[in-house]
Design a protein around this motif. Sequence first.
Motif, PDB file in Angstrom:
ATOM      1  N   ARG A  26       0.806  -1.213   0.000  1.00 24.08           N
ATOM      2  CA  ARG A  26       0.000   0.000   0.000  1.00 24.08           C
ATOM      3  C   ARG A  26       0.843   1.269   0.000  1.00 24.08           C
ATOM      4  NH1 ARG A  26      -5.408  -1.025   1.727  1.00 24.08           N
ATOM      5  NH2 ARG A  26      -5.694   1.224   1.770  1.00 24.08           N
ATOM      6  N   SER A  27       1.799   1.370   0.913  1.00 23.77           N
ATOM      7  CA  SER A  27       2.625   2.571   0.994  1.00 23.77           C
ATOM      8  C   SER A  27       3.796   2.306   1.926  1.00 23.77           C
ATOM      9  CB  SER A  27       1.801   3.751   1.531  1.00 23.77           C
ATOM     10  OG  SER A  27       2.633   4.863   1.827  1.00 23.77           O
ATOM     11  N   SER A  80       5.106   4.565   3.650  1.00 23.10           N
ATOM     12  CA  SER A  80       4.881   5.487   4.779  1.00 23.10           C
ATOM     13  C   SER A  80       3.388   5.733   4.929  1.00 23.10           C
ATOM     14  CB  SER A  80       5.624   6.803   4.556  1.00 23.10           C
ATOM     15  OG  SER A  80       5.251   7.368   3.307  1.00 23.10           O
ATOM     16  N   PRO A  81       2.647   4.703   5.320  1.00 22.84           N
ATOM     17  CA  PRO A  81       1.193   4.845   5.388  1.00 22.84           C
ATOM     18  C   PRO A  81       0.743   5.740   6.526  1.00 22.84           C
ATOM     19  CG  PRO A  81       1.869   2.744   6.321  1.00 22.84           C
ATOM     20  CD  PRO A  81       3.097   3.368   5.715  1.00 22.84           C
ATOM     21  N   VAL A  82      -0.439   6.316   6.357  1.00 23.99           N
ATOM     22  CA  VAL A  82      -1.130   7.048   7.415  1.00 23.99           C
ATOM     23  C   VAL A  82      -2.244   6.138   7.911  1.00 23.99           C
ATOM     24  CG1 VAL A  82      -2.478   9.098   7.999  1.00 23.99           C
ATOM     25  CG2 VAL A  82      -0.594   9.266   6.358  1.00 23.99           C
ATOM     26  N   LEU A 110       4.702   6.192  12.291  1.00 21.86           N
ATOM     27  CA  LEU A 110       3.552   6.400  11.412  1.00 21.86           C
ATOM     28  C   LEU A 110       2.478   7.241  12.088  1.00 21.86           C
ATOM     29  CD1 LEU A 110       3.107   2.825   9.912  1.00 21.86           C
ATOM     30  CD2 LEU A 110       4.507   4.707   9.052  1.00 21.86           C
ATOM     31  N   HIS A 125      -2.691  15.179   4.778  1.00 20.86           N
ATOM     32  CA  HIS A 125      -1.919  14.046   4.278  1.00 20.86           C
ATOM     33  C   HIS A 125      -2.345  13.746   2.844  1.00 20.86           C
ATOM     34  CE1 HIS A 125      -0.377  13.077   8.300  1.00 20.86           C
ATOM     35  NE2 HIS A 125      -1.605  13.297   8.752  1.00 20.86           N
ATOM     36  N   ASP A 126      -1.491  13.015   2.146  1.00 20.38           N
ATOM     37  CA  ASP A 126      -1.849  12.539   0.814  1.00 20.38           C
ATOM     38  C   ASP A 126      -2.864  11.405   0.989  1.00 20.38           C
ATOM     39  OD1 ASP A 126       0.091  11.387  -2.079  1.00 20.38           O
ATOM     40  OD2 ASP A 126      -2.070  11.475  -1.701  1.00 20.38           O
ATOM     41  N   ALA A 152      -3.695   9.127  -0.835  1.00 18.47           N
ATOM     42  CA  ALA A 152      -3.205   7.849  -1.338  1.00 18.47           C
ATOM     43  C   ALA A 152      -2.448   7.073  -0.273  1.00 18.47           C
ATOM     44  CB  ALA A 152      -2.303   8.074  -2.548  1.00 18.47           C
ATOM     45  N   ASP A 153      -1.941   7.760   0.762  1.00 16.10           N
ATOM     46  CA  ASP A 153      -1.204   7.094   1.834  1.00 16.10           C
ATOM     47  C   ASP A 153      -2.101   6.634   2.975  1.00 16.10           C
ATOM     48  OD1 ASP A 153       1.681   9.282   1.517  1.00 16.10           O
ATOM     49  OD2 ASP A 153       1.326   7.292   0.682  1.00 16.10           O
TER      50      ASP A 153
END
Length: 839
Positions: A552-553, A555-557, A584, A609-610, A612-613
């Motif tokens: 997924r990422s 650096s996910p949020v 995170l 935040h983005d 996408a993240d």
Amino acid sequence: MTAKKGKTIEAVWSGTWVADRLGVSLEDGTGTGTGGPALEELLGLALRRNPKRAHLLVSRVLGKHVPQSPAAVYAAGYGLGERVRELLGDEEAASAVVLGYAETATGLGHCVADGLGSAPYLHSTRRPVHGVEAAGGFEEAHSHATSHLLLPEDPKLLAGSGPLVLVDDEFSTGNTVLNTIADLHARHPRGHYVVVALVDMRSPADRDRLVAFAEGLGARVDLIALASGTVSLPEGVLAKGQALVEQYEAAAASRGSAPDPAPQRPEGLNPGWTRVDLDWPAGIPDGGRHGFTPAHRAALEAALPDMAARLTAALGDRPTRVLVLGNEELMYAPLRLAQALEASGAASAPVEVRFSTTTRSPVLAVDDPGYAIRTRLVFPAHDAPADGPGDRYAYNVHSTAGAGFDAVVAVVDSAGDTAELRTGLLAALAPHTGRVLLAVIPSYVPDRQEPIMTEPQHGPLGEPLRGPAFSSYAAEDVGWLLQDLSDVELEAPTEEREEAIQAGGAHYAESLPVEFQPSPEYQQLYQSALTASAARMARAVGTVTETVLAERSPSPVLVSLARAGTPVGVLMRRWAQARHGLDLPHYAVSIVRGRGIDANALRWLAAHHDPADVVFVDGWTGKGAITRELREALGEFEGFNPEIVVLADPGSCVETYGTREDFLIPSACLNSTVSGLVSRTVLRSDLVGPADFHGAKFYRELAGADVSVAFVDTVSAHFEEVAEAVDAEVKELLAADRTPTWVGWRAVERISEEYGIHDVNLVKPGVGETTRVLLRRVPWKILAQRGAGADLDHVRLLAEQRGVPVEEVDGLPYTCVGLIHPRFTRGATGADGKAVAAK
């Protein structure tokens, strides 16, 4: 020297250190006709680690590197604005727009706009904001961070034909100004530009180049500065300066310390920091990143005395020296707060207030009277910058001679109110002052539907609630995108809630069940279950986290669905930190079956935040109702991935999970006491308005029974032992076909028909959902997989206490299923005297 109206600028260095070692000198201009201060009264020299320019002009009146009287800082910019107004005349001034440069001149540009009078203000930014289209951009060639964005909320702000006033702290070559004018003139030509700076340091050749550039445009370009001059740079100064920086930094490293070693904190001083609520008025932007109008300015002026009073009260016994410390681009709001605090102190008791801000620019610190940067604090960035993590700096905040500040008020916007702020800047400040206060200003969220030139109609969204003020989790573990309804009476007896819900007169999210208080026997069962399943949980946490990082990422949020998903989000955050050193972000949001996810929480996330993240996290899937609800709700929002991730997916509803086994997740055994003492979320029209987050309560009174932190600590303790198994399992999962089969949903439909319920919402599959039924609803019966063992011990105990039969059956894809019968009557009771459904 005097900047304006008797405000004296302090002399804090002699300016000889760089000159003596490199031969660099400042030469005052002549014939400027400004009647302003001499160049050496405004500037000093320092060295920085920058491959493009070794020296740094350090301003005494900018409020960036050198703490200064806020009145003197404001007066310098305001006076320049008055001169612009005199140049333009009333008619032209009425149509002018002021543009400042990030990060250094954001506050200065604000002050110039104030002095000009009725001009709207915008400053460039290095912080991209999702959903706001850039209206221009340019490069600053010599800067440590070069790219500038123009992100006005109102696209028409820079499209007018009136004068554009460009404000920077200094002009060295004029390249930045030329880049800006070229970009904006190509989009929206105009006939008059006014360039404003504290100092004009261009060479004669650079001056001629700007004149020729203006002639080529066919536009008039005027320039106003407090002082002018040049910097004399000997041949080879760049290499010599870099070598000097390396020499001093190597010497500091050989001593085993940074150039600014922290002193021992005096005994008795509070080692932490205190948050102060400014009560920042709704609708006033935190600065000019998206535009700042005269109406905003007037509203801020009216609110400043009250905010200064709040700061004064928070400071307690009045200190004699206070520093108000802004944050990078956030300069104007902290400056005005410092100015108001300075004025209130002058009216009551003597207090010395100074103002400066943090910065991205790395500058050598030398503790010498002839050098402009005597000390520095280094700390990590705390606002998720677009250019990635890195160090930030605060200069001249402390003194090795002992004449430091009694208190420091750190002012940040809410985008920077992160765990990194507390472990970084605030921790760096604490050893050097008697007290640290934190004041957070809401980050303004642009609304494209309302033009910036009109009075704002709605204030910015609220900020995340954090422990210990809200929830028993540590502040860095989770930010709750909720509003606190702790003082509202929301609980109703379980039987009354069930009757109202099934009669169609109420929604389950409009009230709260009375919090279940476990008996000693049940508490022991919970502890036994946790001991037995902690390692199993740790493995599932590791598996789902590693899958997210891989697919997924990086650096996910993490955004957990409050509240069952929140302990899982905390654990995933801890795994990423323990195994990868990642810190995170983690937030909790509300999603309500039949009502959707909290749209305001999504808007807040998109602004900070983005999308996408963003990874949505829940504890488990039952029949997949929330999975479907989330997918439908996110259809109205761009950029978010609607695929939820869960610890356990027995219903085969998602692609990313820790396991598809229906095992006991111990956090399902309890309510708020294992979820940070936070209630279920509440959505009721008389409590939650169009601009509000959904609500929840913080049960502070249950602190004695709280096991929230102990739960995540117990599971986290098994991370190391399961790491090898997790790696192997993730490798297999990444290569496997994990397409959801929705086998659970088909089973629920079958059970609903077979038991005559005809409403899938009253069939609650899985250990977690069944536990919820027994704790919060009025259950009819429990279906248990034949031969199910210890995973159902707590279910059997609760069912016995509630007088609910447990029926063993074959063919369940779940360990158990809880049933709520639709023909509920308050008259029927079970063995424990509680109401049950009548069939």
